[in-house]
Design a protein around this motif. Structure first.
Motif, PDB file in Angstrom:
ATOM      1  N   ILE A  90       0.843  -1.207   0.000  1.00 52.96           N
ATOM      2  CA  ILE A  90       0.000   0.000   0.000  1.00 52.96           C
ATOM      3  C   ILE A  90       0.875   1.253   0.000  1.00 52.96           C
ATOM      4  O   ILE A  90       0.662   2.182  -0.778  1.00 52.96           O
ATOM      5  CB  ILE A  90      -0.971   0.001   1.215  1.00 52.96           C
ATOM      6  CG1 ILE A  90      -1.960  -1.163   1.072  1.00 52.96           C
ATOM      7  CG2 ILE A  90      -1.724   1.327   1.315  1.00 52.96           C
ATOM      8  CD1 ILE A  90      -2.889  -1.361   2.254  1.00 52.96           C
ATOM      9  N   CYS A  91       1.901   1.264   0.865  1.00 53.67           N
ATOM     10  CA  CYS A  91       2.750   2.462   0.972  1.00 53.67           C
ATOM     11  C   CYS A  91       3.465   2.753  -0.344  1.00 53.67           C
ATOM     12  O   CYS A  91       3.463   3.887  -0.821  1.00 53.67           O
ATOM     13  CB  CYS A  91       3.791   2.307   2.085  1.00 53.67           C
ATOM     14  SG  CYS A  91       3.042   2.330   3.694  1.00 53.67           S
ATOM     15  N   THR A  92       4.091   1.728  -0.933  1.00 52.86           N
ATOM     16  CA  THR A  92       4.863   2.014  -2.158  1.00 52.86           C
ATOM     17  C   THR A  92       3.938   2.406  -3.318  1.00 52.86           C
ATOM     18  O   THR A  92       4.290   3.257  -4.131  1.00 52.86           O
ATOM     19  CB  THR A  92       5.743   0.822  -2.591  1.00 52.86           C
ATOM     20  OG1 THR A  92       4.964  -0.354  -2.583  1.00 52.86           O
ATOM     21  CG2 THR A  92       6.950   0.674  -1.711  1.00 52.86           C
ATOM     22  N   THR A  93       2.752   1.805  -3.365  1.00 51.51           N
ATOM     23  CA  THR A  93       1.848   2.195  -4.458  1.00 51.51           C
ATOM     24  C   THR A  93       1.392   3.638  -4.261  1.00 51.51           C
ATOM     25  O   THR A  93       1.292   4.400  -5.224  1.00 51.51           O
ATOM     26  CB  THR A  93       0.632   1.236  -4.549  1.00 51.51           C
ATOM     27  OG1 THR A  93       1.126  -0.102  -4.555  1.00 51.51           O
ATOM     28  CG2 THR A  93      -0.155   1.463  -5.825  1.00 51.51           C
ATOM     29  N   LEU A  94       1.145   4.022  -2.993  1.00 52.40           N
ATOM     30  CA  LEU A  94       0.750   5.412  -2.752  1.00 52.40           C
ATOM     31  C   LEU A  94       1.887   6.369  -3.101  1.00 52.40           C
ATOM     32  O   LEU A  94       1.673   7.434  -3.677  1.00 52.40           O
ATOM     33  CB  LEU A  94       0.316   5.604  -1.289  1.00 52.40           C
ATOM     34  CG  LEU A  94      -1.088   5.072  -0.961  1.00 52.40           C
ATOM     35  CD1 LEU A  94      -1.369   5.170   0.526  1.00 52.40           C
ATOM     36  CD2 LEU A  94      -2.167   5.828  -1.749  1.00 52.40           C
TER      37      LEU A  94
END
Ligand code: ASP
Length: 427
Positions: A90-94
């Protein structure tokens, strides 16, 4: 005395294939009937290579994920690994989507197009958006894709590579269940799966023997396709998309040159050169095939053998990541959506841009790891942000090349996830 046979390393073989493909694909421009020759007699070899890789993707997911999880007796450990992985994804996609939006806002690729080219681009919108949206199963609710993740029929799930996420979910449940039944009953199942997994590894090695030929055919056919038709017109239209393509490529470069290195170095101590050296053949294959799922078997091999990540982690994170973690795709989708808005002179508010960031995060997760999948789920983002879906037709020309690049980032993101989950302890 045994004679030492010097073999050319896989990445060099793939590179040779790429260069031969470039030579062959570009030279057909000057040969009459060359395109047809490539299409009829060269492209099939690329397709055969891709099919063989895809053939083993689902069995590899099933056997690695189940055996990996079944060996972890501690359910808490599985839970913590799963949680770390999901948070990372989730963090890297955001981060990727935010970078995409910022770059598109700074470069403003949709504004820098000459008015004449703009008119030609609109006129050249040959494919209707319906052709693309037909391929997209838009169920209305943004949660449809989560609903679709859950399989209702195992055999239906394994019958299509598009359903990989369902296979992942089944394998996770089955692996966890297997770890909880008695050893006596679990052992034969595990032995069978481990043996199958080993045989599949051998199959990967065999298939990779034709990698140079497969890669050659893939590159040659992509180039021949690009140069088919009115080449001059394509180049002319492409010039209008130069800033758009550059924006996507800049974002992808930031991910692979900055974001991932910071993460894998901080969490696992892996150096930049080690990362690329270990993964180069998988990255080259991702680039040429434009398919992260076809690359998965090789990615797993490189991660386990070269980066020394445990099978248990690689077997869980990589199949899971290949199906839902697509940073390159998410970033590209944000740039594309904003480009389309700018092209049609539509000013996007901050809230609309946030909607784009959030929907791109889910749309990318919903995209299959196959060529062009990101463009299909881009429709969902455009619809949610209230942008004209026909705008997709504008970005068709450079899409394959951008797809090749974003697929490398998609794979690199999954590998980084493996290293972060592995951490420093098990070097
Ligand atoms: N080709 C990409 C992949 O396989 C998906 C996409 O962005 O189209 O990862």
């Amino acid at each position: 005395m045994s004679k030492k046979v010097r073999t050319i390393p896989l990445h060099s073989q793939i590179l040779i294939g790429i260069f031969a493909g470039i030579l062959c694909g570009t030279s057909v421009i000057f040969i009459q009937g060359g395109h047809t020759f490539i299409q009829f007699y060269v492209a099939p070899f690329g397709n055969i290579f891709l099919k063989l890789l895809q053939l083993i993707a689902i069995p590899v997911i099933l056997t690695s994920l189940i055996t990996g999880l079944a060996k972890i007796k501690d359910v808490k450990k599985i839970g913590s690994m799963g949680l770390k992985t999901v948070i990372f994804f989730i963090c890297t996609t955001l981060i990727a989507t935010t970078i995409g939006v910022i770059i598109a806002d700074i470069i403003r690729p949709g504004k820098s197009i000459d008015e004449n080219i703009k008119k030609e681009m609109i006129a050249s919108m040959g494919v209707t958006s319906d052709d693309i949206s037909d391929q997209l199963n838009t169920g209305g609710s943004p949660l449809t894709f989560i609903e679709n993740m859950v399989p209702s029929n195992f055999f239906q799930s394994i019958s299509s590579n598009q359903n990989m996420i369902q296979v992942v979910l089944f394998a996770i449940l089955f692996g966890v269940a297997l770890s909880r039944i008695g050893e006596e009953k679990a052992k034969p199942v595990l032995l069978f799966l481990e043996g199958t997994n080993e045989a599949l590894t051998l199959m990967i090695n065999l298939i990779m023997k034709i990698a140079p030929l497969g890669v050659f055919a893939l590159v040659a056919s992509v180039l021949a396709k690009v140069s088919a038709g009115d080449l001059q017109k394509s180049i002319h239209l492409l010039s209008g998309l130069a800033w758009y393509s550059l924006s996507v490529l800049t974002g992808l470069c930031i991910m692979i040159c900055l974001v991932y290195p910071v993460l894998f170095y901080t969490f696992s101590g892996t150096s930049y050169s080690m990362f690329f050296k270990s993964m180069r053949s998988a990255f080259l294959l991702a680039f040429t095939s434009s398919s992260s799922s076809a690359t998965l078997p090789l990615t797993m091999q490189c991660v386990e053998k070269n980066l020394k990540v445990d099978k248990e982690i690689a077997g869980f994170v990589l199949p899971f990541g290949t199906t839902i973690n697509m940073d390159g795709t998410a970033l590209y989708q944000c740039v594309a959506a904003i480009f389309i808005a700018q092209f049609f002179n539509l000013e996007l508010s901050w809230t609309q841009q946030i909607v784009i960031i959030l929907t791109a995060t889910t749309a990318a997760a919903g995209a299959a790891g196959i060529p062009g999948a990101g463009m299909v789920t881009l429709i969902m983002i455009l619809q949610n942000a209230g942008l004209p879906t026909a705008g997709i037709n504008l970005i068709l020309i450079p899409d394959r090349i951008l797809d090749m690049c974003r697929t490398v980032i998609n794979v690199a993101g999954d590998v980084t996830a493996c290293l972060v989950v592995k951490g420093r302890s098990k070097a």
